[in-house]
Design a protein around this motif. Structure first.
Motif, PDB file in Angstrom:
ATOM      1  N   ASN A  70      42.289  35.993  26.977  1.00 37.19           N
ATOM      2  CA  ASN A  70      42.631  37.304  26.451  1.00 37.19           C
ATOM      3  C   ASN A  70      41.569  37.722  25.452  1.00 37.19           C
ATOM      4  N   LEU A  71      40.856  38.791  25.750  1.00 38.96           N
ATOM      5  CA  LEU A  71      39.771  39.255  24.895  1.00 38.96           C
ATOM      6  C   LEU A  71      40.310  40.157  23.790  1.00 38.96           C
ATOM      7  N   PRO A  72      39.552  40.310  22.700  1.00 43.20           N
ATOM      8  CA  PRO A  72      39.962  41.220  21.625  1.00 43.20           C
ATOM      9  C   PRO A  72      40.123  42.648  22.153  1.00 43.20           C
ATOM     10  N   ASP A  73      41.118  43.370  21.630  1.00 42.87           N
ATOM     11  CA  ASP A  73      41.383  44.736  22.088  1.00 42.87           C
ATOM     12  C   ASP A  73      40.197  45.665  21.868  1.00 42.87           C
ATOM     13  N   GLU A  74      39.451  45.400  20.750  1.00 49.11           N
ATOM     14  CA  GLU A  74      38.356  46.304  20.431  1.00 49.11           C
ATOM     15  C   GLU A  74      37.133  46.092  21.325  1.00 49.11           C
ATOM     16  N   LEU A  75      37.142  45.021  22.122  1.00 47.55           N
ATOM     17  CA  LEU A  75      36.007  44.768  23.003  1.00 47.55           C
ATOM     18  C   LEU A  75      36.067  45.685  24.221  1.00 47.55           C
ATOM     19  N   CYS A  76      34.931  46.260  24.528  1.00 51.52           N
ATOM     20  CA  CYS A  76      34.872  47.151  25.691  1.00 51.52           C
ATOM     21  C   CYS A  76      35.278  46.390  26.949  1.00 51.52           C
ATOM     22  N   GLU A 315      32.599  42.835  11.723  1.00 49.03           N
ATOM     23  CA  GLU A 315      33.313  43.038  12.984  1.00 49.03           C
ATOM     24  C   GLU A 315      34.697  42.393  12.968  1.00 49.03           C
ATOM     25  N   ASN A 316      35.040  41.768  11.813  1.00 49.91           N
ATOM     26  CA  ASN A 316      36.333  41.098  11.642  1.00 49.91           C
ATOM     27  C   ASN A 316      36.627  40.149  12.803  1.00 49.91           C
ATOM     28  N   MET A 317      35.639  39.311  13.111  1.00 55.56           N
ATOM     29  CA  MET A 317      35.749  38.413  14.255  1.00 55.56           C
ATOM     30  C   MET A 317      35.437  36.982  13.826  1.00 55.56           C
ATOM     31  N   ARG A 318      36.409  36.077  13.999  1.00 56.18           N
ATOM     32  CA  ARG A 318      36.169  34.657  13.745  1.00 56.18           C
ATOM     33  C   ARG A 318      35.870  33.986  15.085  1.00 56.18           C
ATOM     34  N   PHE A 319      34.644  33.456  15.229  1.00 55.73           N
ATOM     35  CA  PHE A 319      34.260  32.843  16.501  1.00 55.73           C
ATOM     36  C   PHE A 319      34.217  31.317  16.429  1.00 55.73           C
ATOM     37  N   ARG A 320      34.494  30.755  15.268  1.00 55.94           N
ATOM     38  CA  ARG A 320      34.631  29.305  15.111  1.00 55.94           C
ATOM     39  C   ARG A 320      35.684  29.067  14.041  1.00 55.94           C
ATOM     40  N   ASP A 321      36.586  28.107  14.250  1.00 58.06           N
ATOM     41  CA  ASP A 321      37.697  27.938  13.306  1.00 58.06           C
ATOM     42  C   ASP A 321      37.348  27.048  12.119  1.00 58.06           C
TER      43      ASP A 321
END
Length: 583
Positions: A70-76, A315-321
């Motif tokens: 499931n991709l982020p909603d804001e992603l095209c 971009e309010n995106m966490r790509f590593r926890d």
């Protein structure tokens, strides 16, 4: 919510999973519809529009071949390029900037090579459709961005790209002859002699190209790229196979290539070199072999620190926890730790090359890094400690078992599970999980990528019953996150089991993150070498950097090593006080 249904076809084995297990388990299939079907290629096919994201098939697939994301909603919803409906998806593109060096950083399998092949014109993007997209659609897709301007110039013939691919080791398979012949064919700028001198290729110009080393082949590939008439130069991993001195020289060379009329783009996993070389950095993130997203461009320092933090604030995106953190460590206090191996007066002569290692010792619970140029004797020294190479003089006092990972790892038809049986039995938590090896167990060694093969070799070495582990270039082919993960695994393994490791590598940041002490190799490549130490980190780095004319400090935010700008106040002060590495 945008959803991807990804199938890694090389992992899909319908004949071994219980006769199309995913098809039988899918709730949509069981209701009479066809979400998962048998593809024409004998692999499963998943209709992403039918999939409801229940998560059953990825959890139950015994080979980990299915990924429902499931991709982020804001992603095209529309990707720049996709390799089929169940294949890898790439979102957004980095863009070359004239007068600047743009760096790209990210994990392996995240789409970096795909992105630069599109920019180089070697791959036509399809915008998520079956057919290639014409320039008009690309310009409409990127309307209002730098990418629109780039593709407009490409359409008008105002952009000419010269591209150095990642796998330079394939050059001898497609070209026979000498480097001189290859470079003469590539030279459209009339600068052959100048470039050969700058890249120190005089000695190999008339050699058989199939006989030269990986580092020499890399420099030949870089020379061939810059000799072509172009205004955009793209380099995919230009420092692999090069030692640290060559990396710094190549970085300076590529940086000077960027002018107001010329753009340079570089994919690089050595963070110190990327920082030293780049003006702008794009972070690429996502899920390996599934999808990749390109961040907005950032200044080099901020971009690399953001990558280490694992969070894109804008971009309010966490790509590593978790963040990757460095620390300024005081010299290690070895105290009364017993030594594992001692050597005295080692000398060996191999043809025209001679090596001298006066004396030293390795102690328990420590990792010692080795720094030096290619051809200076690091591998020969490691082989003497391992008992593979007999010295002509001197002695090695070693009553312990030795495990050795060579520089070049050979692939074969052997199954990974047969190689890592002991690792899986004894070190599931310490080695298998952190090195992410579970999904490779059913694969053949000769079907693995360079990075996958490297991780298997590291795990195999560490799983052996030994007291001393000798590793030659374990960071080769690994991305940034994998390098730092491997260094953590090696360090914690030695401390937990009371072992010792000697690691020869060319990535300064990797060795800084990994090592308790350092050995320094000096001399004249291919002629003579002397190996001294181990020293504490500060003294070892000072000795190594003394003739490079470069100083390093620690970044105040991330504590990572950064090269000082030549002639800067910090550079001058550290040289005056002879503290070339640590602040």
């Amino acid at each position: 919510m945008p959803r991807l249904a990804i199938l890694e076809k090389e992992k899909c084995h319908p004949d071994k999973c219980g006769n199309w297990l995913c098809i039988r388990l899918c709730p949509i299939n069981r209701m009479g519809d066809e979400c998962i079907t048998k593809g024409k290629d004998g692999k499963a096919f998943i209709d992403p529009e039918m999939c409801n994201g229940c998560g059953i098939c990825p959890k139950r697939c015994p080979f980990g071949a299915i990924h429902i994301i499931n991709l982020p909603d804001e992603l095209c919803n529309q990707p720049i390029h996709q390799y089929g409906k169940n294949g890898f998806h790439l979102y957004n593109l980095p863009v070359p900037m004239f007068g600047k060096v743009v760096g790209i950083i990210g994990r392996n399998g995240i789409g970096k090579s795909t992105a630069i092949k599109i920019l180089a014109g070697q791959l036509k993007p399809n915008l998520g459709q079956e057919l290639e997209a014409p320039f008009e659609e690309l310009m409409k897709f990127f309307k209002g961005t730098e990418a629109q301007i780039y593709f407009e110039k490409m359409k008008k013939g105002q952009v000419t790209v010269s591209y150095k691919p990642q796998q330079v080791d394939l050059i001898p398979k497609t070209f026979s002859g000498t480097p001189r012949k290859l470079l003469e064919q590539a030279d459209k700028r009339g600068k052959l002699n100048e470039v050969v001198k700058q890249l120190e290729l005089e000695k190999v110009l008339d050699s058989d190209i199939s006989k030269i080393s990986g580092g020499e082949l890399q420099r030949v590939a870089i020379a061939a790229t810059v000799l072509k008439e172009a205004n955009v130069y793209i380099f995919d991993e230009p420092t692999s196979f090069l030692d640290i001195k060559q990396r710094l020289k190549i970085s300076k060379f590529l940086k000077e290539l960027a002018t107001p009329d010329v753009a340079v783009m570089v994919v690089e996993h050595d963070l110190i070199i990327l920082d030293y070389l780049s003006d702008i950095v794009n972070i690429m993130y996502g899920k390996e072999n599934c999808y990749g997203i390109v961040s907005q461009p950032k200044a080099a320092k901020a971009g690399i620190n953001t990558f280490l933090e694992g969070y894109l604030r804008d971009e309010n995106m966490r790509f590593r926890d978790y963040p990757i953190k460095f620390s300024s460590r005081p010299p290690m206090k070895l105290g009364d730790r017993p030594s594992i191996i001692d050597w005295t007066g080692l000398k060996v002569k191999l043809g025209n090359f001679s090596l001298d290692a006066p004396k030293g010792q390795l102690k328990r619970k420590e990792v010692v890094g080795m720094l030096g140029e290619n051809g200076i004797g690091k591998t020969t020294f490691v082989k003497m400690l391992a008992g593979v190479q007999k010295p002509d003089a001197g002695s090695v006092d070693c009553n312990v078992k030795v495990a050795y990972k060579p520089q070049y790892v050979e692939a074969s038809a052997v199954i990974v599970a047969d190689i890592l049986r002991d690792a899986q039995t004894k070190y599931e938590i310490e080695l298998m999980r952190p090195l992410n090896l579970g999904e490779l167990m059913e694969r053949r060694l000769d079907h693995l990528s360079g990075g996958q093969l490297q991780r298997v070799a590291i795990a195999y070495c560490l799983s052996q019953d030994a007291d001393l582990y000798l590793m030659d270039e374990p960071s080769a082919y690994l991305d940034v996150e994998q390098r730092l993960g491997v260094s953590k695994v090696i360090r914690e393994f030695m401390e937990a089991h009371g072992k010792a490791a000697l690691v020869a590598d060319h990535d300064l940041l990797f060795l800084d993150y990994l090592s308790h002490r350092l050995m320094v190799c000096d001399g004249e490549p291919a002629r003579s070498g002397i190996i001294e130490g181990p020293f504490d980190m500060g003294e070892g780095m000072n000795r190594f950097l003394k003739d490079l004319g470069i100083t390093f400090r620690r970044d105040q935010e991330s504590m990572r090593p950064r090269a000082n700008k030549l002639g800067s106040q910090m550079d001058s002060e550290q040289k005056r006080t002879n503290k070339l590495y640590y602040d």
